[in-house]
Enzyme design. Structure first.
Site, PDB file in Angstrom:
ATOM      1  N   GLN A 136      22.547-127.114 -13.059  1.00  0.00           N
ATOM      2  CA  GLN A 136      21.663-127.698 -12.050  1.00  0.00           C
ATOM      3  C   GLN A 136      20.450-128.320 -12.725  1.00  0.00           C
ATOM      4  O   GLN A 136      19.667-127.624 -13.377  1.00  0.00           O
ATOM      5  CB  GLN A 136      21.223-126.621 -11.056  1.00  0.00           C
ATOM      6  CG  GLN A 136      20.323-127.124  -9.950  1.00  0.00           C
ATOM      7  CD  GLN A 136      19.582-125.985  -9.275  1.00  0.00           C
ATOM      8  OE1 GLN A 136      18.742-125.343  -9.876  1.00  0.00           O
ATOM      9  NE2 GLN A 136      19.923-125.716  -8.019  1.00  0.00           N
ATOM     10  N   SER A 165      14.593-128.482 -11.803  1.00  0.00           N
ATOM     11  CA  SER A 165      13.227-128.156 -12.210  1.00  0.00           C
ATOM     12  C   SER A 165      12.742-129.059 -13.336  1.00  0.00           C
ATOM     13  O   SER A 165      13.515-129.469 -14.196  1.00  0.00           O
ATOM     14  CB  SER A 165      13.155-126.696 -12.663  1.00  0.00           C
ATOM     15  OG  SER A 165      13.486-125.822 -11.613  1.00  0.00           O
ATOM     16  N   SER A 177      20.190-123.292 -16.478  1.00  0.00           N
ATOM     17  CA  SER A 177      21.206-122.315 -16.878  1.00  0.00           C
ATOM     18  C   SER A 177      22.523-123.026 -17.182  1.00  0.00           C
ATOM     19  O   SER A 177      22.900-123.984 -16.498  1.00  0.00           O
ATOM     20  CB  SER A 177      21.430-121.296 -15.754  1.00  0.00           C
ATOM     21  OG  SER A 177      20.241-120.628 -15.437  1.00  0.00           O
ATOM     22  N   GLU A 183      22.189-121.960  -2.957  1.00  0.00           N
ATOM     23  CA  GLU A 183      21.782-121.244  -4.166  1.00  0.00           C
ATOM     24  C   GLU A 183      21.145-119.909  -3.811  1.00  0.00           C
ATOM     25  O   GLU A 183      21.429-118.881  -4.440  1.00  0.00           O
ATOM     26  CB  GLU A 183      20.799-122.090  -4.969  1.00  0.00           C
ATOM     27  CG  GLU A 183      20.260-121.386  -6.206  1.00  0.00           C
ATOM     28  CD  GLU A 183      19.249-122.222  -6.966  1.00  0.00           C
ATOM     29  OE1 GLU A 183      19.060-121.972  -8.169  1.00  0.00           O
ATOM     30  OE2 GLU A 183      18.626-123.122  -6.360  1.00  0.00           O
ATOM     31  N   GLU A 187       6.701-117.357  -4.194  1.00  0.00           N
ATOM     32  CA  GLU A 187       5.619-117.946  -3.409  1.00  0.00           C
ATOM     33  C   GLU A 187       6.146-119.047  -2.490  1.00  0.00           C
ATOM     34  O   GLU A 187       5.786-119.122  -1.308  1.00  0.00           O
ATOM     35  CB  GLU A 187       4.542-118.507  -4.349  1.00  0.00           C
ATOM     36  CG  GLU A 187       3.769-117.454  -5.126  1.00  0.00           C
ATOM     37  CD  GLU A 187       4.541-116.884  -6.306  1.00  0.00           C
ATOM     38  OE1 GLU A 187       4.099-115.884  -6.863  1.00  0.00           O
ATOM     39  OE2 GLU A 187       5.601-117.454  -6.664  1.00  0.00           O
TER      40      GLU A 187
END
Length: 401
Positions: free
Chosen positions: A120, A123, A155, A238, A371
């Protein structure tokens, strides 16, 4: 494909018959593992709730357990789901929902059989937890897109054949509207994967550099500019995949600590006893909530409730691993396995208490930070007022970075 084929209801007995037919034609004892998995996919017994011809039979999702139990009893090989979890839990449902028929045929079968591993590419170092602020650019050049940027915490990038990629295609509109979603060829020129060493000593994650990577437009998922919408399907799946896995009572990390408690009476104290009881109850509540979430998932697309499961999973894992270290005392502080490994899977239960304590720290970051998940739960589950967002209508190119 006839209408009768796609509308006939498949029940448990019909699935058992199909499994018997598969086993009769492909004896697991004598059939090559990959050949068996391909045959299972073609028989519609991979994902029974997927469409006919795409590994499924348009059957209720809950009936997958019938197939899995029958094949396990027969000693049939599985597709090593822990190794290909990103493909199964994130890429596949996104491709199914937004992909073209050609993309369905190209990607879903080798994804499920494990012939092609997925990662994926979401980020980024400069975007933090704000995925919509992604800066990786994709510029159209005829029938291709030229992609340049950097991704992080990826990952399995070191073993992946394909990656699901979110990139900015229009910097002149607000950040959520200028994104598009692609399948990235991890073997294409310009893709560089570098290991990121973690607190455990391993390099399970990676950073990925994309330097003028050319991707054909046929690798785009969804419409141009609708990448945020496509990404939401990936993210919701996910979080269910991370926090909502089916486990038996006292399964997972709480089972390891409970077993130590029973076998090592000399370690017990009243205070630790009370903490273990509380965590055991919380683990059981989360397990039952996960069952309900999977029932909801079986009825349609996952909702924001998956964020609550993932949030609870991270908090509970960290609390249980901390209790285990305290329970074991000096023994729990030992951690001498600093080998620079590049694992394909995370093995929580096959390692020692020190590893579990260190690795659990990542649970509140991966799959969405705790968060951000609290904001999602507050706004989309509880219906609380949204946080003020001053950048909602500002073009991405004008935002401070």
């Amino acid at each position: 494909m006839s209408t009768a084929t796609t509308t006939t209801q498949v029940d448990a007995e019909d699935l058992r018959r199909r499994v018997r037919d598969l086993l009769a034609e492909h004896d697991p004892k004598t059939t090559d593992r990959l050949e068996f998995l391909r045959a299972r996919f073609d028989a519609g017994l991979a994902w029974v709730h997927y469409p006919v011809g795409l590994g499924g039979l348009d059957a209720p999702r809950a009936l997958q357990a019938v197939v899995d139990a029958e094949l396990e009893a027969a000693g049939a090989p599985d597709n090593d789901p822990r190794r290909i979890g990103i493909g199964l839990g994130m890429a596949a449902p996104t491709i199914l929902r937004f992909g073209t028929p050609e993309q369905h045929q190209r990607f879903l079968r080798p994804l499920w059989t494990g012939e092609e591993v997925w990662c994926q590419l979401f980020s980024e170092p400069g975007a933090g937890s704000d995925l919509a602020a992604a800066a990786t650019r994709a510029v159209r050049d005829g029938d291709e897109w030229v992609v340049t940027g950097q991704k992080v915490w990826t990952s399995t990038a070191h073993t992946a054949r394909w990656g699901i990629l979110l990139a900015r295609t229009d910097p002149d509109v607000p950040k959520h509207r200028g994104l598009s979603y692609f399948v990235c060829d991890m073997t294409a020129p310009g893709v560089e994967v570098r290991p990121l060493r973690q607190i455990t000593g391993e390099a399970e994650f990676n950073e990925v550099f994309l330097s003028e990577v050319r991707l054909p437009d046929t690798l785009r998922l969804g419409e141009v500019g609708e990448g945020w919408k496509v990404a939401q399907t990936t993210l919701m799946n996910e979080r269910v995949a991370i926090g909502g896995n089916a486990i038996p009572r006292e399964g997972g990390m709480v089972g390891v600590v409970a077993q130590t408690w029973r076998e090592r009476p000399e370690l017990r104290t009243p205070e630790l006893h009370q903490r273990l009881l509380r965590l055991w109850v919380e683990a059981e509540v989360m397990r039952l909530a996960g069952e309900r979430l999977r029932q909801q998932l079986a009825a349609g697309h996952p909702g924001p409730e998956g964020s609550a499961m993932k949030l609870a999973f991270a908090r509970l894992n960290q609390a249980i691993s901390g209790l285990e270290v305290e329970l074991l005392g000096e023994e729990g502080l030992r951690y001498d396995d600093w080998t620079m490994r590049r694992p394909e899977i995370v093995d929580f239960l096959g390692r020692n208490a020190g590893y579990r304590y260190l690795r659990a720290k990542g649970n509140s970051i991966e799959g969405g930070t705790s968060e951000i998940l609290r904001n999602i739960i507050a706004e989309r589950v509880l219906g609380l007022p949204a946080e003020p967002r001053v950048d909602k209508d500002v073009p991405w190119k004008d935002l401070p970075r």
